[in-house]
Design an enzyme around this catalytic site. Sequence first.
Site, PDB file in Angstrom:
ATOM      1  N   GLU A  21       0.656  -1.118   0.241  1.00  0.00           N
ATOM      2  CA  GLU A  21      -0.212  -0.004   0.310  1.00  0.00           C
ATOM      3  C   GLU A  21       0.547   1.273   0.150  1.00  0.00           C
ATOM      4  O   GLU A  21       0.558   1.968  -0.876  1.00  0.00           O
ATOM      5  CB  GLU A  21      -0.602   0.028   1.062  1.00  0.00           C
ATOM      6  CG  GLU A  21      -2.529  -0.989   1.188  1.00  0.00           C
ATOM      7  CD  GLU A  21      -2.911  -0.856  -0.094  1.00  0.00           C
ATOM      8  OE1 GLU A  21      -2.729   0.143  -0.829  1.00  0.00           O
ATOM      9  OE2 GLU A  21      -2.802  -2.425   0.135  1.00  0.00           O
TER      10      GLU A  21
ATOM     11  N   HIS B  45       1.604   2.516  -3.317  1.00  0.00           N
ATOM     12  CA  HIS B  45       0.702   3.597  -3.579  1.00  0.00           C
ATOM     13  C   HIS B  45       1.063   4.404  -3.276  1.00  0.00           C
ATOM     14  O   HIS B  45       0.799   5.614  -3.932  1.00  0.00           O
ATOM     15  CB  HIS B  45      -0.443   2.492  -2.710  1.00  0.00           C
ATOM     16  CG  HIS B  45      -1.481   1.452  -4.137  1.00  0.00           C
ATOM     17  ND1 HIS B  45      -0.899   1.245  -5.611  1.00  0.00           N
ATOM     18  CD2 HIS B  45      -2.033   0.364  -3.137  1.00  0.00           C
ATOM     19  CE1 HIS B  45      -1.550   0.363  -5.651  1.00  0.00           C
ATOM     20  NE2 HIS B  45      -1.695  -0.537  -4.941  1.00  0.00           N
TER      21      HIS B  45
END
Lengths: 90, 577
Positions: B296, B299
């Site tokens: 994550e 991202h």
Amino acid sequence: APLQGNSPVVISFPGEMVSQMSDWERAHRYLERYGYLNEPGSGVDGKQRKLDYFLKKMQKQLGLPETGELDAPTLDALRAPRCGVPDVGS
Amino acid sequence: FQTFQGDLKWDHTDLTYRVVNYSPDLDTSITDDAFARAFKVWSNVTPLTFTKRQSGEVDILIQFGTGEHGDGYPFDGKDGLLAHAFPPGKDTYSGDAHFDDDEFWTLGTGIVVKSYGGNSDGATCHFPFVFEGQAYSTCTTDGRTDGVPWCATTASFDQDKRYGFCPSELLFTYGGNGGGEKCVFPFVFLGKSYDACTTEGRQDGYRWCATTANFDQDKKYGFCPNRDTAVIGGNSQGEPCVFPFTFLGQRYSACTSEGRQDGRLWCATTSNYDVDKKWGLCPDKGYSLFLVAAHEFGHSLGLEHSSVREALMYPMYTYEADFHLHPDDVAGIQFLYGKGSAPEPTVPSWPTQSPDVPEEPTTEADGSTTTEDYGSAATGSTPVDHPTDACSAGWYNAVAEIKTELYLFKDGQYWRKPSAGAARIQGPLRIRDTWPALPDLIDAAFQDPLTKKLFFFSGRRFWTYRGTRALGPRSIEKLGIGGDVQKVTGALRRKNGKVLLFSGEQFWRLDVKAERVDRGYPRHTDSLFAGVPLDAQNIFLYKGKYYFCRDPFCWRMTPQYQVDKVGYLKYDVLQCP
């Protein structure tokens, strides 16, 4: 005694969401959720031909065999735990 | 690799982050450590730095939540979607990472129980541990009158006397405004008295309690930490299993898959499911918070999903113990931010065989830092991650005859050798796909020919499977095997519902129906099986003969206890080319 006739009892557990989705519906939802249907003018009309196209797109992105079919690796991929960020587009 | 449209990236390299809230699944220190290590994955190969802040504005907010949690992109309950994150920018959620708290967050290999207080300085619990001669695989309140669960932090409390207390609302709370104080029971909320943590008054499902006797008056509260036996989902999220419990009139002392088609283990959270209908899934391996966070944060820094299966930024989750950032990820992040001044990391060559899978997660003595690298990179859902030919596997954790086929178990995989002479060995297949309740390491297995029930042994635990119905894990102590036995190395099926179980230089005779070893055991292996190695690694019955295998040889013995052949496991038994 042998277990003849002793078929396993399966119950509905309260509070559990049991998906009644068909594989096709599951695939459609996956393609939609992860951005594969966002291509301009590419709305899926439910015809197999359309699904083939987007499935191939998804299979290519995920490194799966590009069959355009809901084969075992593709169905496995639909059920696999994953990140929620779309694969295509933002 | 891919980057977001317009190559979204941060305009500064000294990034800050803040953890808004925590999951009840993990101790906050373990969570903080997982996040710090996840950021380090990226700072190792870029000029980026990451600093944790306790308050104020930061670049990356980290949050746990369930369902619709405020950003318009709802989570979906257990499994499926695990987490999401937003790319860099100036918008409200830019850079933020959200984790679905309907998942069971671990370090990827099962529950991690950090202890508090006691005399172990925060060490993690050691399961199983021995207390007054009994083996315990979960925290226990035995030996105490205050109901506070505890565990030993070494294998034997009797010997080492090292212990700590387990996460419990009777010890502390987290979050809220109660300053971490323990729950006060009973407490009053909206005029009603509560004797346990509750989700009443909340929509997010988090269990809470008052930290004074009257919430209505004092408004002091905290969230309840999950106990080690806390269930996942069902209709009792976070509540502990209650053993024994009654289900369809039967008593269960361990998690079971009875009543389910999917083979998943569950338990009741009251003593009687038939009456109360309260249940949840038993803790499984969970998802590695470190791995998911590292993905994550990719991202958060500007990377989109990669189509390289071994890359960290591949969208699907797979746990691997040996984490290395893939060259594709390195290329992606360095495309955005450059290399930085740190020495170039060594890019590993990818293994051709499955890496060894650790049996249990390990933490440092202070419980805050894992000693292993928890691995990366999704690999999709092929039969196994790194397929290996059975003949080149070299050795096996366990060998067992099931029906008429020979099963070879190794590190989460298995192969099947059909009974027909030179028929090709099938596999590898994933153990978890066929028997979801089992761990990756199987020491021994056998099938009861009468009931077709399968028994699997791993360390001091065993599981049974009848069809897709699983029961376990249970301690081998339940079978009457002593607390000093670390594992069962093999099993030989006998007549009349008996099976011999081996460990070290001794064996027991198990009455399969009673699930109890017979009196007069253990006996010394040499007393009945003269001439076989006493340190055999695999012991199994195959085509009516006994095999005692010590790499790379096998001693074959007739039912009359005569060694009639010594040959290679690989060539003579498996008939490898």
